[in-house]
Design a protein around this motif. Structure first.
Motif, PDB file in Angstrom:
ATOM      1  N   THR A 129     -40.910  16.976  21.768  1.00  0.00           N
ATOM      2  CA  THR A 129     -40.207  15.923  22.495  1.00  0.00           C
ATOM      3  C   THR A 129     -39.985  14.585  21.578  1.00  0.00           C
ATOM      4  OG1 THR A 129     -42.267  14.747  23.223  1.00  0.00           O
ATOM      5  CG2 THR A 129     -41.231  16.440  24.595  1.00  0.00           C
ATOM      6  N   ALA A 250     -36.850  22.381  34.842  1.00  0.00           N
ATOM      7  CA  ALA A 250     -36.003  22.349  33.476  1.00  0.00           C
ATOM      8  C   ALA A 250     -34.791  22.197  33.746  1.00  0.00           C
ATOM      9  CB  ALA A 250     -36.650  23.631  32.651  1.00  0.00           C
ATOM     10  N   ALA A 253     -33.782  18.585  34.994  1.00  0.00           N
ATOM     11  CA  ALA A 253     -34.114  17.687  33.999  1.00  0.00           C
ATOM     12  C   ALA A 253     -33.036  17.661  33.057  1.00  0.00           C
ATOM     13  CB  ALA A 253     -35.463  17.946  33.237  1.00  0.00           C
ATOM     14  N   ALA A 254     -32.251  18.753  32.804  1.00  0.00           N
ATOM     15  CA  ALA A 254     -31.303  18.898  31.714  1.00  0.00           C
ATOM     16  C   ALA A 254     -29.965  18.436  32.400  1.00  0.00           C
ATOM     17  CB  ALA A 254     -31.246  20.222  31.205  1.00  0.00           C
ATOM     18  N   SER A 261     -35.443  13.334  32.396  1.00  0.00           N
ATOM     19  CA  SER A 261     -34.956  13.741  31.065  1.00  0.00           C
ATOM     20  C   SER A 261     -35.701  15.182  31.013  1.00  0.00           C
ATOM     21  CB  SER A 261     -34.875  12.832  30.084  1.00  0.00           C
ATOM     22  OG  SER A 261     -36.225  12.504  29.542  1.00  0.00           O
ATOM     23  N   SER A 262     -34.904  15.892  30.198  1.00  0.00           N
ATOM     24  CA  SER A 262     -35.891  17.261  29.587  1.00  0.00           C
ATOM     25  C   SER A 262     -36.959  16.617  28.834  1.00  0.00           C
ATOM     26  CB  SER A 262     -34.715  17.937  28.765  1.00  0.00           C
ATOM     27  OG  SER A 262     -33.672  18.408  29.305  1.00  0.00           O
ATOM     28  N   TRP A 265     -39.768  15.692  31.446  1.00  0.00           N
ATOM     29  CA  TRP A 265     -40.403  16.943  32.091  1.00  0.00           C
ATOM     30  C   TRP A 265     -41.260  17.811  31.218  1.00  0.00           C
ATOM     31  CZ3 TRP A 265     -41.617  20.049  35.434  1.00  0.00           C
ATOM     32  CH2 TRP A 265     -42.083  21.316  35.180  1.00  0.00           C
ATOM     33  N   THR A 266     -40.753  17.744  29.965  1.00  0.00           N
ATOM     34  CA  THR A 266     -41.708  18.607  28.887  1.00  0.00           C
ATOM     35  C   THR A 266     -43.145  17.696  29.147  1.00  0.00           C
ATOM     36  OG1 THR A 266     -39.820  19.455  27.837  1.00  0.00           O
ATOM     37  CG2 THR A 266     -42.286  19.134  26.746  1.00  0.00           C
TER      38      THR A 266
END
Length: 317
Positions: A129, A250, A253-254, A261-262, A265-266
């Motif tokens: 990230t 996922a 979030a994408a 956002s991705s 989420w990560t």
């Protein structure tokens, strides 16, 4: 009569002081008699602090931390420097990495006695990230320029006016069923007043706390699902929570225009828990407060009929 704070009458430049955490750090500094200069892109957002300051105790400076001349002007005459700047958008390595290093280098050049840099749990140069890797770069650049700096890594910060509890509180009050992303993610939510106190204590005693990295988490570890359940209970509501699988989360979030956002989420999936091997609140002499101490009071406005409504399962007086 209590002993004056080492920050009494000292000039503290507070970068990012107009944000959520900055307001609380500024209050803690003002209470100690420090002269506070709030340096921010939008310093007017912190004008609400004016009634809390004595004459000449509070100053506002418009600052672009990516511009060295702007940084130098904001640091002029400062004895102590605190950096709270964080972002999820833009050139993160420049904003949270390189700019933080330049800030620390200039602070060292002018002879500042203390530098406190606020990072985040999960800061990692090898993270996929942009946020976590930029935070790690900022830590490295700060310590390279100002070896006696204190690094503060808080978990997710909560408070009465935060963007975390209030967002979920609003959603829970509006819908009978809600998806929960990362339901098993472990979070160690930490009270904003406790984080502000930790930052200021580090700044007060750079001899003891300088050169150290502190990870700050609250007194309990909760999953994302448990946090949602507690918020709902404080509202007197019983919505259906739907635990979302990682694959669906996922994909969500994408998508464009979603609230997560991705990267976020990560980070959520990884959790945010303070390491027991790192210094924390204990080393700063602080007993962190639990979420349950405040949640019922803060969620009143989201209850059906607010203060005039009865909690589920309880009869009104």
């Amino acid at each position: 009569m209590s002993k004056p704070s080492p920050l009494n009458e000292k000039l503290v430049t507070l970068f990012g002081g107009s944000g959520f955490l900055g307001t609380y750090v500024a209050q803690a500094l003002l209470e100690r008699g420090a002269r506070v200069r709030i340096a921010s892109r939008n310093p007017e957002r912190s004008f609400s602090l004016k009634p809390l300051a004595n004459l000449g105790q509070l100053q506002f400076a418009r600052c672009d931390i990516t511009n060295e001349a702007s940084l130098a002007a904001a640091l002029d005459g400062a004895d102590t420097v605190i950096n709270l700047v964080g972002a999820f958008d833009g050139n993160l390595r420049r904003i949270m990495g390189e700019a933080a290093g330049n800030m620390a280098a200039l602070a060292k050049k002018i002879g500042a006695s203390a530098f406190v840099h606020v990072s985040a749990i999960g800061a990692d140069a090898g993270s996929p990230t942009a946020y976590a890797s930029a935070k790690a770069l900022g830590e490295a650049k700060v310590l390279e320029a100002f070896a006696e700096a204190s690094i503060i890594r808080p978990s997710i910060i909560f408070g009465k006016d935060d963007n975390f509890l209030n967002m979920f509180g609003q959603l829970i009050s509006m819908a009978p069923a809600l998806p929960v992303f990362g339901p098993d993610a472990k979070l160690q939510l930490v009270f904003v007043d406790d984080v502000a106190e930790a930052i200021v204590r580090a700044a007060e005693d750079p001899t003891q706390h300088g050169g150290k990295t502190f990870e700050l988490g609250g007194p309990e570890v909760l999953t994302m699902l448990e946090i949602n359940q507690r918020i709902a209970a404080a509202q007197g509501r019983s919505p259906l929570f739907i635990s979302m699988p990682d694959t669906a989360s996922a994909i969500f979030a994408a998508l464009p225009l979603t609230p997560m956002s991705s990267d976020q989420w990560t980070l959520l999936k990884a959790g945010s828990v303070a390491s027991p091997d790192m210094p924390g609140f204990k080393q700063l002499g602080i007993e962190p407060k639990p979420l349950g101490l405040f949640l019922d009071k803060w969620m009143v406005r989201f209850r059906k009929h607010g203060r005039f409504g009865a909690m589920a399962g309880k009869q009104p007086d």
